[in-house]
Design an enzyme around this catalytic site. Structure first.
Site, PDB file in Angstrom:
ATOM      1  N   HIS A 155      -6.437 -36.974 -63.608  1.00 49.21           N
ATOM      2  CA  HIS A 155      -6.183 -37.834 -62.444  1.00 49.21           C
ATOM      3  C   HIS A 155      -4.908 -37.418 -61.714  1.00 49.21           C
ATOM      4  O   HIS A 155      -4.911 -37.202 -60.497  1.00 49.21           O
ATOM      5  CB  HIS A 155      -6.082 -39.286 -62.906  1.00 49.21           C
ATOM      6  CG  HIS A 155      -5.935 -40.263 -61.799  1.00 49.21           C
ATOM      7  ND1 HIS A 155      -7.011 -40.819 -61.152  1.00 49.21           N
ATOM      8  CD2 HIS A 155      -4.828 -40.792 -61.202  1.00 49.21           C
ATOM      9  CE1 HIS A 155      -6.588 -41.648 -60.214  1.00 49.21           C
ATOM     10  NE2 HIS A 155      -5.266 -41.641 -60.222  1.00 49.21           N
ATOM     11  N   GLU A 156      -3.817 -37.311 -62.471  1.00 49.22           N
ATOM     12  CA  GLU A 156      -2.532 -36.971 -61.851  1.00 49.22           C
ATOM     13  C   GLU A 156      -2.515 -35.533 -61.338  1.00 49.22           C
ATOM     14  O   GLU A 156      -1.872 -35.244 -60.329  1.00 49.22           O
ATOM     15  CB  GLU A 156      -1.393 -37.195 -62.852  1.00 49.22           C
ATOM     16  CG  GLU A 156      -1.193 -38.639 -63.262  1.00 49.22           C
ATOM     17  CD  GLU A 156      -0.924 -39.568 -62.085  1.00 49.22           C
ATOM     18  OE1 GLU A 156      -0.370 -39.094 -61.065  1.00 49.22           O
ATOM     19  OE2 GLU A 156      -1.261 -40.761 -62.179  1.00 49.22           O
ATOM     20  N   HIS A 180      -3.897 -35.536 -57.810  1.00 46.22           N
ATOM     21  CA  HIS A 180      -2.863 -35.892 -56.827  1.00 46.22           C
ATOM     22  C   HIS A 180      -1.914 -34.718 -56.603  1.00 46.22           C
ATOM     23  O   HIS A 180      -1.555 -34.392 -55.459  1.00 46.22           O
ATOM     24  CB  HIS A 180      -2.047 -37.093 -57.319  1.00 46.22           C
ATOM     25  CG  HIS A 180      -2.807 -38.380 -57.378  1.00 46.22           C
ATOM     26  ND1 HIS A 180      -3.604 -38.829 -56.351  1.00 46.22           N
ATOM     27  CD2 HIS A 180      -2.866 -39.340 -58.343  1.00 46.22           C
ATOM     28  CE1 HIS A 180      -4.129 -40.002 -56.677  1.00 46.22           C
ATOM     29  NE2 HIS A 180      -3.711 -40.323 -57.878  1.00 46.22           N
TER      30      HIS A 180
END
Length: 359
Positions: free
Chosen positions: A19-20, A23
């Site tokens: 997820h990170e 980003h």
């Protein structure tokens, strides 16, 4: 227990890292400077200072974050004693708030997209390595779901359903035809037990399923595993991801509209599921990780403060009014959302513990 704890940390670590990283990589593509890419939360254990990004590992491997260059981060860093030598030109060219609305929205949505891709990749891996389950049209039960009518009646995997309400059921199609057509009605099942070959009679009432609009008792057919090519694995992986995402969205809509009672699980409930997955083997754990990754993606896109979906709503609102919200208002939104998120986590964790105690 140790295996469950290790599996829990690895699974959540993989989900959060993916997820990170979504980003992070999109921010880099958008020309946004990332001050820190952190894996985990809490106190920093160690870190490596790259050309422009600090890569750190934190104490608790159950979260993560990206610190993007912004006026707020510079102020916060200086208050914490950090030596951030950032020029006004660099702030204008590489800060998050100075990028276009579309670029900022892409950075925010990239995290959930990476979780969708992770789930899809894991499904592809499953099909490529273990094959595709090919249901058999026989009257033998493959699996029994916990806390469903069949399990409550004592049915186990391998049992054979010979008849329902006196109607012979020689194959799976005839079994499901009877069950689906009589939700909420008590039915007489003639069962041949797998362990003893003894024929018994059981009374079972199918539950009405809101999504399929039919009766279910919590059983699946027996199946064989069929090997497939890599191309077919990719096709099935994409199909499974779309199918599961659709089911999850429909379930959330049904919960919001009150069609089905809310059934949420926190870390304790997920830990219990992972514990069962550890006992069942690698394929079950990989499947569980894929499902959790897609869950993580969908839930993060909900329009709630403190989630990616909430940030998207704020950005859309700013785009419509053509004026950004003040840092103070954004801070209150984030704080309120975080408080609600913590309250919800406490509530579902309490429910998880109660369910475990009362089992």
């Amino acid at each position: 227990m140790l295996k469950t704890i290790i599996a829990f940390i690895i699974i959540f670590g993989v989900l959060v890292f993916a997820h990170e990283f979504g980003h992070f990589i999109m921010a880099k593509r958008a020309g946004i400077k990332v001050l820190e890419f952190a894996f985990g939360i809490g106190p920093k254990i160690f870190g490596y200072q790259g050309k422009e990004t600090l890569y750190s590992v934190r104490l608790l491997p159950l979260g993560g974050f990206n610190r993007f260059l912004s006026a707020e981060e510079i102020q916060a860093g200086r208050e914490n004693g950090e030596n951030l030598d950032i020029s006004e030109q660099e702030l204008r060219d590489h800060s998050f708030e100075n990028k276009s609305l579309w670029r900022r929205m892409l950075v925010v949505v990239a995290g959930p997209i990476m979780n969708f891709l992770l789930g899809m990749a894991l499904f592809v891996f499953l099909f490529a390595v273990f094959g595709v389950a090919n249901p058999q049209n026989v009257n033998i039960i493959g699996e029994v779901s916990k806390d469903k009518p069949a399990a409550a009646a004592g049915i186990v995997a391998g049992d054979r359903i010979l008849a329902i309400n006196g109607v012979n059921t020689p194959d799976w199609n005839s079994v499901t035809a009877q069950i689906h057509a009589h939700p909420g009605e008590e039915m007489q099942f003639t069962i041949q037990k797998a362990a003893t070959n003894e024929v018994v009679s059981l009374e079972i009432t199918p539950e009405y399923d809101q999504q399929s609009k039919q009766g279910l008792i919590g059983i699946t057919p027996s199946y064989t595993m069929e090997k497939v090519s890599v191309g077919q694995s990719i096709k099935y992986g994409i199909q499974r991801t779309i199918e599961f995402t659709r089911m999850l969205i429909l379930y959330i809509v049904d919960m919001i509209t009150g069609k089905v009672p809310p059934e949420l699980s926190g870390p304790v409930g997920v830990g219990q599921v992972i514990h069962e997955g550890v006992q069942q083997g690698m394929s079950t754990l990989v499947t569980l990780t894929a499902v959790l990754s897609i869950n993580f993606a969908v839930l993060n896109l909900l329009p709630l403060p403190a989630l990616d979906g909430g940030q998207l709503v704020v950005m859309i609102y700013e785009g419509i009014r053509r004026k950004p919200l003040s840092a103070e208002k954004k801070g209150w939104i984030q704080l309120t959302g975080f408080a609600l998120l913590i309250a919800l986590m406490i509530a579902v964790t309490y429910q998880d513990i109660v369910r475990l105690i009362t089992k």
